[in-house]
Design a protein around this motif. Structure first.
Motif, PDB file in Angstrom:
ATOM      1  N   GLY A  96      68.480 -27.771  -9.126  1.00  0.00           N
ATOM      2  CA  GLY A  96      68.627 -28.025  -7.694  1.00  0.00           C
ATOM      3  C   GLY A  96      70.035 -27.806  -7.190  1.00  0.00           C
ATOM      4  N   ASN A  97      70.979 -27.581  -8.108  1.00  0.00           N
ATOM      5  CA  ASN A  97      72.367 -27.276  -7.748  1.00  0.00           C
ATOM      6  C   ASN A  97      72.481 -25.770  -7.541  1.00  0.00           C
ATOM      7  N   LYS A  98      72.647 -25.335  -6.282  1.00  0.00           N
ATOM      8  CA  LYS A  98      72.630 -23.912  -5.969  1.00  0.00           C
ATOM      9  C   LYS A  98      73.733 -23.144  -6.695  1.00  0.00           C
ATOM     10  N   LYS A  99      74.896 -23.720  -6.807  1.00  0.00           N
ATOM     11  CA  LYS A  99      76.007 -23.043  -7.479  1.00  0.00           C
ATOM     12  C   LYS A  99      75.696 -22.834  -8.959  1.00  0.00           C
ATOM     13  N   LYS A 100      75.232 -23.906  -9.613  1.00  0.00           N
ATOM     14  CA  LYS A 100      74.905 -23.808 -11.036  1.00  0.00           C
ATOM     15  C   LYS A 100      73.717 -22.867 -11.258  1.00  0.00           C
ATOM     16  N   ALA A 101      72.725 -22.942 -10.366  1.00  0.00           N
ATOM     17  CA  ALA A 101      71.556 -22.072 -10.496  1.00  0.00           C
ATOM     18  C   ALA A 101      71.952 -20.611 -10.332  1.00  0.00           C
ATOM     19  N   GLY A 102      72.887 -20.340  -9.425  1.00  0.00           N
ATOM     20  CA  GLY A 102      73.376 -18.975  -9.232  1.00  0.00           C
ATOM     21  C   GLY A 102      74.102 -18.452 -10.449  1.00  0.00           C
ATOM     22  N   GLN A 103      74.912 -19.315 -11.066  1.00  0.00           N
ATOM     23  CA  GLN A 103      75.612 -18.931 -12.298  1.00  0.00           C
ATOM     24  C   GLN A 103      74.613 -18.621 -13.411  1.00  0.00           C
ATOM     25  N   ALA A 104      73.580 -19.447 -13.515  1.00  0.00           N
ATOM     26  CA  ALA A 104      72.571 -19.240 -14.553  1.00  0.00           C
ATOM     27  C   ALA A 104      71.803 -17.942 -14.317  1.00  0.00           C
ATOM     28  N   ALA A 105      71.493 -17.653 -13.060  1.00  0.00           N
ATOM     29  CA  ALA A 105      70.783 -16.416 -12.734  1.00  0.00           C
ATOM     30  C   ALA A 105      71.624 -15.199 -13.112  1.00  0.00           C
ATOM     31  N   ARG A 106      72.926 -15.242 -12.826  1.00  0.00           N
ATOM     32  CA  ARG A 106      73.807 -14.127 -13.205  1.00  0.00           C
ATOM     33  C   ARG A 106      73.964 -14.044 -14.719  1.00  0.00           C
ATOM     34  N   TYR A 107      73.981 -15.197 -15.379  1.00  0.00           N
ATOM     35  CA  TYR A 107      74.035 -15.250 -16.847  1.00  0.00           C
ATOM     36  C   TYR A 107      72.866 -14.474 -17.442  1.00  0.00           C
ATOM     37  N   TYR A 108      71.657 -14.752 -16.938  1.00  0.00           N
ATOM     38  CA  TYR A 108      70.469 -14.051 -17.419  1.00  0.00           C
ATOM     39  C   TYR A 108      70.495 -12.575 -17.046  1.00  0.00           C
ATOM     40  N   LYS A 109      71.001 -12.280 -15.856  1.00  0.00           N
ATOM     41  CA  LYS A 109      71.054 -10.888 -15.405  1.00  0.00           C
ATOM     42  C   LYS A 109      71.883 -10.040 -16.363  1.00  0.00           C
ATOM     43  N   TYR A 110      73.084 -10.512 -16.697  1.00  0.00           N
ATOM     44  CA  TYR A 110      73.944  -9.697 -17.557  1.00  0.00           C
ATOM     45  C   TYR A 110      73.533  -9.759 -19.017  1.00  0.00           C
ATOM     46  N   LEU A 111      72.866 -10.836 -19.406  1.00  0.00           N
ATOM     47  CA  LEU A 111      72.276 -10.894 -20.741  1.00  0.00           C
ATOM     48  C   LEU A 111      71.229  -9.792 -20.880  1.00  0.00           C
ATOM     49  N   ARG A 112      70.387  -9.653 -19.844  1.00  0.00           N
ATOM     50  CA  ARG A 112      69.335  -8.635 -19.863  1.00  0.00           C
ATOM     51  C   ARG A 112      69.914  -7.230 -19.771  1.00  0.00           C
ATOM     52  N   LEU A 113      70.879  -7.028 -18.877  1.00  0.00           N
ATOM     53  CA  LEU A 113      71.457  -5.695 -18.712  1.00  0.00           C
ATOM     54  C   LEU A 113      72.150  -5.229 -19.991  1.00  0.00           C
ATOM     55  N   ARG A 114      72.861  -6.139 -20.631  1.00  0.00           N
ATOM     56  CA  ARG A 114      73.540  -5.803 -21.885  1.00  0.00           C
ATOM     57  C   ARG A 114      72.527  -5.426 -22.962  1.00  0.00           C
ATOM     58  N   LYS A 115      71.444  -6.198 -23.027  1.00  0.00           N
ATOM     59  CA  LYS A 115      70.405  -5.925 -24.015  1.00  0.00           C
ATOM     60  C   LYS A 115      69.721  -4.590 -23.748  1.00  0.00           C
ATOM     61  N   ASP A 116      69.468  -4.299 -22.463  1.00  0.00           N
ATOM     62  CA  ASP A 116      68.798  -3.047 -22.107  1.00  0.00           C
ATOM     63  C   ASP A 116      69.608  -1.831 -22.529  1.00  0.00           C
ATOM     64  N   VAL A 117      70.924  -1.895 -22.377  1.00  0.00           N
ATOM     65  CA  VAL A 117      71.762  -0.757 -22.767  1.00  0.00           C
ATOM     66  C   VAL A 117      71.660  -0.529 -24.278  1.00  0.00           C
ATOM     67  N   CYS A 118      71.677  -1.618 -25.046  1.00  0.00           N
ATOM     68  CA  CYS A 118      71.542  -1.498 -26.505  1.00  0.00           C
ATOM     69  C   CYS A 118      70.193  -0.907 -26.882  1.00  0.00           C
ATOM     70  N   LYS A 119      69.144  -1.450 -26.294  1.00  0.00           N
ATOM     71  CA  LYS A 119      67.788  -1.028 -26.654  1.00  0.00           C
ATOM     72  C   LYS A 119      67.554   0.444 -26.343  1.00  0.00           C
ATOM     73  N   ASN A 120      68.155   0.923 -25.261  1.00  0.00           N
ATOM     74  CA  ASN A 120      67.868   2.280 -24.796  1.00  0.00           C
ATOM     75  C   ASN A 120      68.924   3.289 -25.220  1.00  0.00           C
ATOM     76  N   ASN A 121      69.617   3.012 -26.301  1.00  0.00           N
ATOM     77  CA  ASN A 121      70.577   3.963 -26.872  1.00  0.00           C
ATOM     78  C   ASN A 121      69.843   5.285 -27.162  1.00  0.00           C
ATOM     79  N   SER A 122      70.075   6.277 -26.304  1.00  0.00           N
ATOM     80  CA  SER A 122      69.309   7.535 -26.395  1.00  0.00           C
ATOM     81  C   SER A 122      69.600   8.316 -27.667  1.00  0.00           C
TER      82      SER A 122
END
Length: 386
Positions: A207-233
Motif C-alpha cells: 500500500g506504500n506507493k513509493k515502495k511499490a514503485g521501487q519493487a515494480a522497477r526491481y522486477y522490471k530490471y530483473l526481467r530485462l536482465r534475464k531476457d538479454v541473457c536468455k536471448n543471446n543470439s
C-alpha cells in the motif's frame, strides 16, 4: 529371480507400508517410479482390497503415458487426471488410493486442492520435492518422504546410463552486453534497498506507493536482465556446432522461449522439430511419433519446458540447455530425460551460458554438488567431431 532395481522398488514399497501407506517417494528419473506404482496398485488390491485408484499428473502427455502403462499391466480400476482438471473437481473425485506424480508441481494454493480428494491411502512421486519458493514444506507436511533414491545410487547399480555434463561459455554480442550491463546496473541500484524477492513482493502489496514503485522497477530490471541473457543470439551457432559433432544421436534441446525453440528448429533443418505448449495435442503426438520412428530423419526435439517431466525415450542421449535458471529441480528433471538406461549409451549434457553475466550464478546454483567439465566449444568439437 528379480533384478536389483525391482528388488529396490519392493524395498521402497515396504517403507511406504511402514509409513501407513502415506508418503512421498523421492527418486531420480530412471529408477522406475511409474512401474513401482504399478506394483503398488497390484499389491494394494491384494493386501487392502482397494477397488479404486486416482492418479494426478501435471500434463496431458504424462496422462497418456500413465494410461498406456496401466493398460499394459491390466489395471482397470484407475483413472488418470491432469492436475488442473482434478483441482477443479476435487470434491467429487473419490478413491481408495491417491497417487500424485511430479508431486512438487501441486504446491500452489489452487493445485494443492487435489490433496483434499477423499482417499484412504496416498503415494506421491517426485525426483526432488524441494522448491525454491519453499512451498515444499506444505507438501511434506501432507506426505513426508518415506524413501530417497538418489542419482548416485542409480549410477552405482547401473539402473541409469553413465553421463557427463559440460559447461560451454558463449560470448554475448557486444551491443547486447552493453544493454545487459545497463539493466544490471539499474537492478543492483534498486537491490540496495530491496533484500530479495520476498521483500519485493511485500512492498508490491504494502500500500506504500513509493515502495511499490521501487519493487515494480526491481522486477522490471530483473526481467530485462534475464531476457538479454536468455536471448543471446550467439548461442544458435553453438547449438549447430554441437549437433554437427554427432551424426545419429537422439536428443533434446531445452530453450528459454518458444521463439528460441522455433529458431533452433529452423537452424537445424529436417533433423529437428519444435515441441511446445502452443502446439495442439494431436500435433505433439505426431511429432513424438516421428521422433521415435527411426525411419524418419527427426532425431532432435527443440522444446522449452514441455518435456522437462515424464518424457521417456531411452535412446535420447544428447541434451543441450541453451539457457537455464537456478533451479536444481529443473536440472534434475532435464538430466533424467537423457540418462534412462540403454545399451552402450553415455549421456552428454551441455549447458550454454553467457560469461560475465548472471547466467554464471544461475549455472553454479543449479549444478551445486554436481561434477561438471568446463570446456570451450573448440575443445568439445575436438572430443566429439566425427
Amino acid at each position: 529371480m528379480i533384478d536389483s532395481r525391482t528388488k529396490r522398488q519392493y524395498d521402497a514399497l515396504d517403507k511406504w507400508e511402514a509409513s501407513g501407506y502415506k508418503g512421498t517417494l523421492e527418486a531420480t528419473t530412471g529408477f522406475g517410479k511409474t512401474y513401482m506404482s504399478m506394483l503398488a496398485i497390484q499389491g494394494m488390491i491384494w493386501k487392502q482390497n482397494i477397488t479404486s485408484v486416482t492418479i494426478i499428473v501435471p500434463t496431458i502427455d504424462l496422462k497418456t503415458q500413465w494410461e498406456e502403462e496401466l493398460a499394459k499391466n491390466n489395471i482397470d480400476i484407475a483413472q488418470v487426471f491432469v492436475v488442473n482438471t482434478a483441482s477443479k473437481y476435487w470434491d467429487v473425485i473419490g478413491c481408495d488410493l491417491l497417487i500424485i506424480d511430479e508431486y512438487h508441481t501441486v504446491a500452489s494454493r489452487h493445485f494443492r486442492k487435489v490433496l483434499d480428494i477423499n482417499h484412504k491411502y496416498l503415494l506421491t512421486l517426485t525426483a526432488t520435492v524441494t522448491r525454491t519458493d519453499g512451498l515444499h514444506t506444505y507438501l511434506l507436511e501432507r506426505a513426508p518422504i518415506f524413501d530417497t533414491i538418489g542419482l548416485q545410487e542409480c549410477l552405482d547399480n547401473e539402473w541409469i546410463s553413465e553421463f557427463v555434463i559440460y559447461n560451454i561459455p558463449v560470448e554475448m554480442p557486444k551491443i547486447d552486453m552493453m544493454v545487459y550491463k545497463e539493466h544490471d546496473k539499474k537492478f543492483r541500484q534498486l537491490a540496495t534497498n530491496i533484500s530479495g524477492i520476498n521483500e519485493a513482493n511485500y512492498f508490491l502489496n504494502s500500500g506504500n506507493k513509493k515502495k511499490a514503485g521501487q519493487a515494480a522497477r526491481y522486477y522490471k530490471y530483473l526481467r530485462l536482465r534475464k531476457d538479454v541473457c536468455k536471448n543471446n543470439s550467439n548461442k544458435h551457432a553453438i547449438v549447430e556446432r554441437i549437433v554437427d559433432c554427432f551424426s545419429d544421436v537422439y536428443g533434446i534441446i531445452f530453450n528459454p522461449s518458444i521463439d528460441f525453440a522455433k529458431q533452433v528448429e529452423v537452424d537445424l533443418g529436417d533433423k529437428c522439430l519444435a515441441y511446445h505448449s502452443k502446439i495442439s495435442k494431436k500435433k505433439r503426438e505426431q511429432i513424438i511419433t516421428k521422433f521415435k520412428d527411426e525411419s524418419t530423419s527427426v532425431r532432435l526435439l527443440s522444446t522449452v519446458s514441455t518435456l522437462d517431466a515424464g518424457f521417456n525415450h531411452p535412446k535420447s542421449s544428447l541434451g543441450i540447455i541453451t539457457s537455464g535458471n537456478s533451479s536444481q529441480l529443473t536440472n534434475i528433471q532435464r538430466t533424467g530425460r537423457l540418462v534412462r538406461k540403454h545399451p552402450n549409451k553415455q549421456g552428454i549434457i551441455v549447458n550454454l551460458y553467457s560469461p560475465d553475466t548472471q547466467e554464471v550464478a544461475w549455472l553454479e546454483s543449479r549444478l551445486k554438488g554436481v561434477k561438471v567439465v568446463n570446456i570451450t566449444i573448440e575443445e568439445f568439437e575436438a572430443l566429439y567431431k566425427q
